[in-house]
Design a protein around this motif. Structure first.
Motif, PDB file in Angstrom:
ATOM      1  N   UNK A  91       0.843  -1.191   0.000  1.00  0.00           N
ATOM      2  CA  UNK A  91       0.000   0.000   0.000  1.00  0.00           C
ATOM      3  C   UNK A  91       0.882   1.247   0.000  1.00  0.00           C
ATOM      4  N   UNK A  92       0.297   2.353  -0.318  1.00  0.00           N
ATOM      5  CA  UNK A  92       1.026   3.623  -0.274  1.00  0.00           C
ATOM      6  C   UNK A  92       1.655   3.833   1.107  1.00  0.00           C
ATOM      7  N   UNK A  93       2.930   4.224   1.090  1.00  0.00           N
ATOM      8  CA  UNK A  93       3.654   4.449   2.330  1.00  0.00           C
ATOM      9  C   UNK A  93       4.350   3.230   2.890  1.00  0.00           C
ATOM     10  N   UNK A  94       4.086   2.061   2.336  1.00  0.00           N
ATOM     11  CA  UNK A  94       4.712   0.824   2.797  1.00  0.00           C
ATOM     12  C   UNK A  94       5.830   0.422   1.843  1.00  0.00           C
ATOM     13  N   UNK A  95       6.899  -0.147   2.392  1.00  0.00           N
ATOM     14  CA  UNK A  95       7.975  -0.651   1.549  1.00  0.00           C
ATOM     15  C   UNK A  95       8.512   0.413   0.612  1.00  0.00           C
ATOM     16  N   UNK A  96       8.501   0.117  -0.677  1.00  0.00           N
ATOM     17  CA  UNK A  96       9.002   1.056  -1.686  1.00  0.00           C
ATOM     18  C   UNK A  96       7.889   1.904  -2.298  1.00  0.00           C
ATOM     19  N   UNK A  97       6.664   1.733  -1.823  1.00  0.00           N
ATOM     20  CA  UNK A  97       5.541   2.481  -2.388  1.00  0.00           C
ATOM     21  C   UNK A  97       5.508   3.915  -1.852  1.00  0.00           C
ATOM     22  N   UNK A  98       5.107   4.822  -2.707  1.00  0.00           N
ATOM     23  CA  UNK A  98       5.042   6.240  -2.350  1.00  0.00           C
ATOM     24  C   UNK A  98       3.739   6.563  -1.618  1.00  0.00           C
ATOM     25  N   UNK A  99       3.731   7.717  -0.942  1.00  0.00           N
ATOM     26  CA  UNK A  99       2.497   8.238  -0.382  1.00  0.00           C
ATOM     27  C   UNK A  99       2.330   7.989   1.104  1.00  0.00           C
ATOM     28  N   UNK A 100       1.149   8.342   1.593  1.00  0.00           N
ATOM     29  CA  UNK A 100       0.787   8.202   3.006  1.00  0.00           C
ATOM     30  C   UNK A 100      -0.505   7.388   3.081  1.00  0.00           C
ATOM     31  N   UNK A 101      -0.537   6.330   3.881  1.00  0.00           N
ATOM     32  CA  UNK A 101      -1.734   5.481   3.902  1.00  0.00           C
ATOM     33  C   UNK A 101      -2.933   6.161   4.547  1.00  0.00           C
ATOM     34  N   UNK A 102      -4.106   5.839   4.025  1.00  0.00           N
ATOM     35  CA  UNK A 102      -5.384   6.292   4.551  1.00  0.00           C
ATOM     36  C   UNK A 102      -6.444   5.355   3.996  1.00  0.00           C
ATOM     37  N   UNK A 103      -7.626   5.289   4.620  1.00  0.00           N
ATOM     38  CA  UNK A 103      -8.666   4.409   4.072  1.00  0.00           C
ATOM     39  C   UNK A 103      -9.011   4.733   2.620  1.00  0.00           C
ATOM     40  N   UNK A 104      -9.120   6.028   2.305  1.00  0.00           N
ATOM     41  CA  UNK A 104      -9.437   6.430   0.932  1.00  0.00           C
ATOM     42  C   UNK A 104      -8.301   6.073  -0.012  1.00  0.00           C
ATOM     43  N   UNK A 105      -7.069   6.279   0.452  1.00  0.00           N
ATOM     44  CA  UNK A 105      -5.917   5.974  -0.377  1.00  0.00           C
ATOM     45  C   UNK A 105      -5.776   4.495  -0.668  1.00  0.00           C
ATOM     46  N   UNK A 106      -6.009   3.650   0.345  1.00  0.00           N
ATOM     47  CA  UNK A 106      -5.887   2.214   0.131  1.00  0.00           C
ATOM     48  C   UNK A 106      -6.961   1.699  -0.821  1.00  0.00           C
ATOM     49  N   UNK A 107      -8.107   2.350  -0.837  1.00  0.00           N
ATOM     50  CA  UNK A 107      -9.141   1.987  -1.801  1.00  0.00           C
ATOM     51  C   UNK A 107      -8.663   2.270  -3.224  1.00  0.00           C
ATOM     52  N   UNK A 108      -7.994   3.404  -3.422  1.00  0.00           N
ATOM     53  CA  UNK A 108      -7.413   3.727  -4.728  1.00  0.00           C
ATOM     54  C   UNK A 108      -6.304   2.740  -5.088  1.00  0.00           C
ATOM     55  N   UNK A 109      -5.534   2.336  -4.083  1.00  0.00           N
ATOM     56  CA  UNK A 109      -4.465   1.362  -4.329  1.00  0.00           C
ATOM     57  C   UNK A 109      -5.040   0.046  -4.838  1.00  0.00           C
ATOM     58  N   UNK A 110      -6.097  -0.424  -4.172  1.00  0.00           N
ATOM     59  CA  UNK A 110      -6.718  -1.691  -4.571  1.00  0.00           C
ATOM     60  C   UNK A 110      -7.225  -1.627  -6.003  1.00  0.00           C
ATOM     61  N   UNK A 111      -7.872  -0.539  -6.356  1.00  0.00           N
ATOM     62  CA  UNK A 111      -8.412  -0.410  -7.707  1.00  0.00           C
ATOM     63  C   UNK A 111      -7.297  -0.357  -8.747  1.00  0.00           C
ATOM     64  N   UNK A 112      -6.223   0.362  -8.449  1.00  0.00           N
ATOM     65  CA  UNK A 112      -5.108   0.464  -9.390  1.00  0.00           C
ATOM     66  C   UNK A 112      -4.441  -0.888  -9.606  1.00  0.00           C
ATOM     67  N   UNK A 113      -4.260  -1.649  -8.533  1.00  0.00           N
ATOM     68  CA  UNK A 113      -3.636  -2.967  -8.658  1.00  0.00           C
ATOM     69  C   UNK A 113      -4.538  -3.901  -9.457  1.00  0.00           C
TER      70      UNK A 113
END
Length: 298
Positions: A91-113
């Protein structure tokens, strides 16, 4: 492991950039992949290739709230050994991924993947398994219930919480006088818009498997019962007696790997799957007769 108490949902996330286990350590053929979300975050993941000449499908893995994909790889690499491709991402903010995690952000992450996976040669409609553990289960159920993506053969949620507010109430409950105010504190400080219990019913008609241990001290077993009651058929609940948090593929793997792989094969590969999810008597998994397994099926 999971929860601090504070007035923002960002404290549900404990990302790390530390490397633990990688596919290279086990000689697993893989590809580093990069995925850009709708709001411009760049996510990192691994596409690990099945160790089989004829892959059986692909598992898309949503990991828990701490560390990163390298921490969880050892627990899920068994899918690769069993003939499934594996796509795991941070997710965003984890490992090498960019950004800051949030419920809304993780929803965007899931859709993009998901959109990324659909463009890959490993994608086969109907042969995709979504596996979410803990926070990952909550994110996956929220995303699937909202967007209802087509092509998923099975959704597995292990040790997921049903509600952000509910898990905060549980953590406030032992804190002396604070417990008196736990309900207004939880509802006032934590937004439950992304609570999976609000969206889990719309996972149907995709089959849903909910797995939870009765001795999970991080997310209580009551969350599994709440999610199961709120979900729609076809659905199945596996109760791990004495099981802790996300222990199906680790501590209890000797019992559950065979059972899980047989269920996946039945749903993804059998042309005439049993609509009641009754695993065929007499078939053996991990040396155990499936007709003697204590599975709660509804």
């Amino acid at each position: 492991m999971l929860w601090g108490l504070a007035g923002c949902q960002s404290l549900f996330y404990y990302p790390s950039q530390r490397r633990f286990f990688t596919p290279e350590m086990f000689g697993d053929p893989h590809e580093n992949v990069w995925i850009t979300t709708a709001d411009g975050a760049r996510l990192h993941g691994w596409m690990v290739k099945a160790k089989a000449p004829a892959p059986r499908g692909i598992v898309l893995f949503f990991h828990g709230n701490a560390h990163n994909i390298s921490h969880y790889y050892l627990a899920v690499k068994g899918f690769v050994e069993a003939g499934y491709h594996l796509l795991t991402f941070d997710y965003r903010g984890y490992g090498l991924s960019e950004g800051v995690p949030s419920p809304e952000g993780l929803l965007l992450d899931a859709q993009a993947v998901w959109e990324f996976l659909q463009q890959r040669p490993e994608f086969a409609p109907g042969k995709v398994v979504i596996l979410g553990q803990s926070l990952g289960g909550a994110v996956a159920l929220d995303w699937i219930g909202r967007t209802r993506p087509e092509g998923i053969g099975l959704v597995i949620s292990e040790s997921a919480f049903s509600s952000y507010e509910a898990i905060v109430e549980e953590k406030l409950n032992p804190l002396g006088i604070v417990r008196i105010f736990r309900k207004p504190l939880a509802s006032g400080l934590f937004d439950d818009e992304h609570a999976p219990i609000r969206h889990v019913a719309r996972v149907s008609p995709t089959p849903l498997l909910i797995v939870h241990g009765t001795h999970d001290t991080t997310v209580s077993y009551a969350h599994a019962q709440a999610l199961f009651n709120a979900s729609s058929s076809p659905k199945l609940l596996w109760t791990i007696e004495g099981g802790g948090h996300i222990s199906m593929l680790t501590r209890h793997g000797s019992e559950y790997w065979g059972r899980l792989l047989l269920l996946m094969d039945q749903l993804l590969l059998d042309d005439t799957p049993d609509p009641t999810w009754t695993l065929r008597p007499g078939v053996r998994a991990g040396g155990v007769h499936l007709d003697r397994l204590a599975i709660r099926a509804h």
